[in-house]
Design a protein around this motif. Sequence first.
Motif, PDB file in Angstrom:
ATOM      1  N   LYS A   1       6.083   2.234 -12.984  1.00  0.00           N
ATOM      2  CA  LYS A   1       6.262   0.935 -12.352  1.00  0.00           C
ATOM      3  C   LYS A   1       7.516   0.978 -11.475  1.00  0.00           C
ATOM      4  O   LYS A   1       8.614   1.290 -11.975  1.00  0.00           O
ATOM      5  N   LEU A   2       7.333   0.708 -10.195  1.00  0.00           N
ATOM      6  CA  LEU A   2       8.487   0.694  -9.292  1.00  0.00           C
ATOM      7  C   LEU A   2       9.072  -0.707  -9.295  1.00  0.00           C
ATOM      8  O   LEU A   2       8.360  -1.681  -9.095  1.00  0.00           O
TER       9      LEU A   2
ATOM     10  N   SER B   1       0.833  -1.208   0.000  1.00  0.00           N
ATOM     11  CA  SER B   1       0.000   0.000   0.000  1.00  0.00           C
ATOM     12  C   SER B   1       0.870   1.262   0.000  1.00  0.00           C
ATOM     13  O   SER B   1       0.522   2.267  -0.608  1.00  0.00           O
ATOM     14  N   VAL B   2       2.009   1.190   0.661  1.00  0.00           N
ATOM     15  CA  VAL B   2       2.921   2.343   0.649  1.00  0.00           C
ATOM     16  C   VAL B   2       3.434   2.570  -0.772  1.00  0.00           C
ATOM     17  O   VAL B   2       3.479   3.696  -1.275  1.00  0.00           O
ATOM     18  N   LEU B   3       3.779   1.472  -1.437  1.00  0.00           N
ATOM     19  CA  LEU B   3       4.304   1.586  -2.803  1.00  0.00           C
ATOM     20  C   LEU B   3       3.238   2.136  -3.759  1.00  0.00           C
ATOM     21  O   LEU B   3       3.527   2.927  -4.646  1.00  0.00           O
ATOM     22  N   GLN B   4       2.017   1.696  -3.519  1.00  0.00           N
ATOM     23  CA  GLN B   4       0.925   2.153  -4.384  1.00  0.00           C
ATOM     24  C   GLN B   4       0.720   3.670  -4.237  1.00  0.00           C
ATOM     25  O   GLN B   4       0.540   4.381  -5.222  1.00  0.00           O
TER      26      GLN B   4
ATOM     27  N   THR C   1       3.543   5.427  -5.983  1.00  0.00           N
ATOM     28  CA  THR C   1       3.384   5.404  -7.447  1.00  0.00           C
ATOM     29  C   THR C   1       2.420   6.502  -7.884  1.00  0.00           C
ATOM     30  O   THR C   1       2.660   7.200  -8.875  1.00  0.00           O
ATOM     31  N   LYS C   2       1.366   6.665  -7.132  1.00  0.00           N
ATOM     32  CA  LYS C   2       0.365   7.704  -7.460  1.00  0.00           C
ATOM     33  C   LYS C   2       0.981   9.094  -7.405  1.00  0.00           C
ATOM     34  O   LYS C   2       0.760   9.919  -8.297  1.00  0.00           O
ATOM     35  N   GLN C   3       1.737   9.326  -6.335  1.00  0.00           N
ATOM     36  CA  GLN C   3       2.365  10.649  -6.175  1.00  0.00           C
ATOM     37  C   GLN C   3       3.326  10.943  -7.325  1.00  0.00           C
ATOM     38  O   GLN C   3       3.329  12.041  -7.876  1.00  0.00           O
ATOM     39  N   ILE C   4       4.123   9.947  -7.679  1.00  0.00           N
ATOM     40  CA  ILE C   4       5.108  10.152  -8.758  1.00  0.00           C
ATOM     41  C   ILE C   4       4.375  10.449 -10.067  1.00  0.00           C
ATOM     42  O   ILE C   4       4.706  11.372 -10.806  1.00  0.00           O
TER      43      ILE C   4
END
Length: 432
Positions: A408-409, A384-387, A390-393
Motif C-alpha cells: 500500500k503506497l 493509474s501510475v500508482l497502480q 504497486t504492481k512492480q514493487i
Amino acid sequence: MYWEKEIETMARPALRDLQLERLGETIAQAKKSTYYSKLFQEKQLDKLTVQSLEDLKKFPFTTKDDLRSHYPFGFAAIPLQQCVRLHSSSGTTGNPTVVLHSQADLDAWANQVARCMYMVGLRSTDVFQNTSGYGMFTGGLGFQYGAERLGALTIPAAAGNTKRQMKFILDFDVTCIHAIPSYAVRLAEGFYESGLDPKKDTKLTTLMIGAEPHSEEQRKRIESLLGVKAYNCFGMSEMNGPGVAFECPEQNGLHIWEDYVIAEIVNPVTLEPVADGEIGELVLTTLQREAMPLIRYRTRDLTRFIPGTCSCGRTHRKIDRFKGRSDDMIILKGVNIFPIQIEKILMQFKELGNNYLITLETVGANDDMLIEVELSDLFTDDYSVLQRLTKQITHQLKDEILLTPKVKLVEKNSLPQGEGKAVRVKDLRNNT
Ligand code: AMP
Ligand code: ZN
C-alpha cells in the motif's frame, strides 16, 4: 593520535597471542563474579583451561537471560565502590540488564570509539554533533567520550528537536554527525522542507550510522540526501556500546576490534561454528573489561566474517552489514523473512520515500503481510501510475521474499515515527 598502527595492523599470529594472553586475564577476572565463580566451579573451568584460543569453546555461552536472572549485580567482578557507571537496558518483560563499568573500562571504551572515528577521517579539527539520547542508550555517552578523546569540538545535541539540530549544524559548522539511520533521514528531510540543501548549505562530510539494521540501499540514499560518507557502526550495551566494530574508508564491512573482543560466529540452532564466510550469530568475549567481563556472549545478531584481507591495511577481521537479529526474523507461511530484505527492495524505487511499516495480520484463516510505504514527495498522485508502481514493487518483493505481500503506497509523513530506533514490524497475528 588515535591511529593505533601497531595494534590495528598487527600480524595475525601476534594478534592471536595477544588475545590468548588477555583471554587468560579475562577468565581470571570473570571468576571474581558471583555468576562465573559458581559456573566455573561446577564445570571445572579456569584460566588454565585456555592453553590455546580453541579452548574457549570449552566454556558455555552467556545469554541475555543469564544477565537478567542475575540482576542486578551477579556479574560484577569488582566491588561496586570501584564501579563508576551503570548502564541498564530494559526489556519488554522481566528484569532489565545491567552493565557495570570501572574508570579503566570507560577509558578503554573512549579509546576504542576514538580509534573508529579516526579511522573514518575525523580529526581534532572536526566539529562533531551527536543526535543520540544521552541516557541509558550508549550511543550518547559512548560517542561523546570517544569524540572528546579524539579532541574534536563536540556538540551533545541529544535526540529529537530537528529544528534545533539543523540550527546547530548550520551555525557551528558541524562536519560530522552520529545518528541512527531512521533519524538521519528525518534530519535530511528537515533541511529540504526548510528550503535548504544540506549538500551545499552545510559543512557536513561524515555520518556515523548504526544501532539498527539498515540496508546498503538505505545507506546510499542517506549519503546522497545529506552529501556525506556514511559509515556503519556496531555496538551493544553489553559490550560497552558503540565502537565494537566499525567500517573503514573502504565501506565494505566492519572491522571488529580483536584486541577488545574475541568474535565467533555460530549456527544459532546447533551453536556450532559456521563455515568461514557463512552467516550465523555473532558471539563475543570481552578482553579488556574489568568490572564485568563476559564470556561467549550470544548477541543474537546475524552476520558473517568477510573472508580475505582489507586494502586499508588493518588486520582485524571484517564482519558484514547485519542481516538483523535472530529474534527479528518473521516466519510467515513457513517462509523466513528479514525486514531488511524488504527494505532493500523498497529503497531501489526512487518514487518511494524512506519510511515503511510491515504489518502481519490474520485475515480469515490466513496470515498475511501488509507493507505500507510512504511515497517520496516528488511523486505523482495519478492513480493509474500508482497502480502500476504497486504492481512492480509487489513483483520484486515476491522475487526476494518468495511470497506475495499486500503493498500500500501512502502519503509522505503518514506513518508513525518515534524518536528512538525505528519500529518496522507490527505483528497482529492471532496466536503469536
Ligand atoms: P543496545 O544495546 O540497546 O544499544 O542495542 C544493541 C543492538 O542494536 C545490537 O545487538 C544490534 O541488534 C543493534 N545494532 C547496533 N548497531 C547496529 C548496526 N550497525 N547494524 C545493525 N544493528 C545494529
Ligand atoms: Zn579496512
